[in-house]
Scaffold this active site. Structure first.
Site, PDB file in Angstrom:
ATOM      1  CG  ASN A   1      17.969  45.511  70.944  1.00 23.04           C
ATOM      2  OD1 ASN A   1      18.186  45.065  72.032  1.00 23.04           O
ATOM      3  ND2 ASN A   1      18.734  46.653  70.393  1.00 23.04           N
TER       4      ASN A   1
ATOM      5  CD  GLU B   1      21.981  44.971  73.050  1.00 25.43           C
ATOM      6  OE1 GLU B   1      20.836  44.762  73.572  1.00 25.43           O
ATOM      7  OE2 GLU B   1      22.967  45.819  73.563  1.00 25.43           O
TER       8      GLU B   1
ATOM      9  NE  ARG C   1      24.779  52.121  83.273  1.00 22.27           N
ATOM     10  CZ  ARG C   1      23.974  51.622  84.594  1.00 22.27           C
ATOM     11  NH1 ARG C   1      23.499  50.309  84.598  1.00 22.27           N
ATOM     12  NH2 ARG C   1      23.797  52.527  85.549  1.00 22.27           N
TER      13      ARG C   1
ATOM     14  NE  ARG D   1      18.417  53.754  73.046  1.00 25.45           N
ATOM     15  CZ  ARG D   1      18.540  52.680  73.014  1.00 25.45           C
ATOM     16  NH1 ARG D   1      17.920  51.602  73.513  1.00 25.45           N
ATOM     17  NH2 ARG D   1      19.563  52.164  72.087  1.00 25.45           N
TER      18      ARG D   1
ATOM     19  CE  LYS E   1      24.445  43.559  75.979  1.00 26.94           C
ATOM     20  NZ  LYS E   1      23.148  43.325  76.283  1.00 26.94           N
TER      21      LYS E   1
ATOM     22  CE  LYS F   1      28.163  45.525  75.030  1.00 24.64           C
ATOM     23  NZ  LYS F   1      27.405  46.686  74.232  1.00 24.64           N
TER      24      LYS F   1
ATOM     25  CG  ASP G   1      20.475  49.380  70.901  1.00 23.74           C
ATOM     26  OD1 ASP G   1      19.633  49.895  70.353  1.00 23.74           O
ATOM     27  OD2 ASP G   1      20.615  48.741  71.884  1.00 23.74           O
TER      28      ASP G   1
ATOM     29  NE  ARG H   1      16.900  50.074  69.726  1.00 25.84           N
ATOM     30  CZ  ARG H   1      16.218  49.228  70.930  1.00 25.84           C
ATOM     31  NH1 ARG H   1      15.123  49.087  70.802  1.00 25.84           N
ATOM     32  NH2 ARG H   1      17.122  48.877  71.793  1.00 25.84           N
TER      33      ARG H   1
END
Length: 331
Positions: free
Chosen positions: A287, A285, A237, A229, A129, A164, A277, A214
């Site tokens: 990852n 984000e 979310r 997503r 993050k 978050k 993301d 993603r």
């Protein structure tokens, strides 16, 4: 190549949708040898990092919804990590101290010649993050702090925000604070542990209704399709673990621009595989531990993401793609 996967126990993997399993199958199809190990199988003896590993073979035409998609290929053995042609760090979070120790052991192994992907130092230096703050031009207004007063000021300015934890995964602990939210104090007290825990606040991005995309980057190149997503009705979310629906779609011009702004810098640090993301035109984000969505993209588009990864790994191991050791040299 003999490839070692450091990952979670095989019986617990959902092989029909697991990206690590997809990698294994692609590498197997290209004639490579596979072995697996747990974090706890890594150890140092007299300055050398070893792995206790289990050689495996994949079962042809196996039902990936079952547990018999792999079989042991001989007895468990031990050897220096540097003796493998490639080591893939695919252990899922939590990113706890045991995970940190594993990345440090892999760094020591790399100093002795091991080829590790993603590199331990690169994983540690890119908290998923916080890493977005290196690219403020690509992010929605973002605040990282443990101060409830600062978060409240940020909320007062932007009216509609997401808060978050920095160590959450799968959408856990994410809250949307809308105007005049009666639960503001309770949420902030809980997430910050009354001002003792650092969290992230971001201006809400309305484009989440079109999906949290993603975008995979492999060997410095973006996969040509993203997995959007899409949240359930009434949900903020998009995470698949939170009930989001995955829809593969070609990268937009904006998606590609974002990916190519991030890819060269991060790939040069030893990150063979990156999962961005993206919501709307903003990175939310980055990852680098065990990015997923290989299977969903492949099944919906026919583009073999795992084979793209296998080819990138071959190039990296053969030396046609440089993997720098600068982080180790300076540590």
């Amino acid at each position: 190549m003999h490839v070692l996967f450091v990952l979670d126990p095989l019986p617990g993997l959902k092989a029909y949708k697991d990206s690590s399993v997809a990698m294994m199958r692609a590498l197997h199809a290209r004639g490579h040898t596979l072995s697996v190990a747990l974090q706890s199988d890594l150890y140092i003896d007299h300055g050398t990092v070893f792995a206790r590993y289990e050689p495996i073979a994949l079962v042809s035409d196996a039902d990936l919804h079952g547990h018999e998609w792999w079989t042991a290929r001989g007895e468990a053995a031990e050897q220096p990590v540097a003796a493998f042609d490639a080591v893939l760090m695919r252990k899922d979070p939590p990113f706890d101290m045991e995970y940190v120790y594993s990345t440090q052991l892999l760094d020591y192994a790399q100093a002795k010649g091991a080829r590790v992907f993603n590199q331990g130092s690169a994983i540690r230096n890119h908290p998923e993050k916080l890493a977005i703050t290196e690219f403020p031009e690509l992010t929605t207004p973002t605040l990282v702090t443990s101060s409830m007063a600062r978060i409240k000021a940020f909320y007062a300015e932007h009216k509609d925000v997401i808060v978050k934890p920095l160590d959450g995964m799968g959408g856990t602990g994410i809250f949307r604070l809308q105007p005049n939210d009666a639960n503001l104090n309770a949420i902030l007290e809980t997430l910050t542990d009354n001002g003792q825990q650092t969290i992230m606040a971001q201006r809400y991005i309305p484009e989440i209704v079109k999906g949290d995309k993603r975008i995979l980057i492999i060997g410095g190149e973006p996969v040509p399709y993203a997995l959007a997503r899409i949240p359930l009705a009434g949900e903020t979310r998009g995470n698949l673990a939170a009930g989001g629906r995955g829809v593969a779609q070609p990268l937009s011009e904006s998606d590609r621009r974002i990916a190519m702004a991030v890819a060269p810098k991060l790939a040069a640090r030893g990150l063979l595989l990156i999962g961005l993301d993206v919501i709307g035109e903003y990175v939310t984000e980055i990852n680098v531990t065990s990015p997923t969505c290989f299977v969903e993209i492949t099944e919906q588009t026919g583009f073999d993401v795992a084979d793209m990864f296998a080819q990138a790994l071959e190039r990296a191991v053969s030396g046609s793609v440089a993997v720098p050791n600068e982080a180790i040299a300076t540590s």
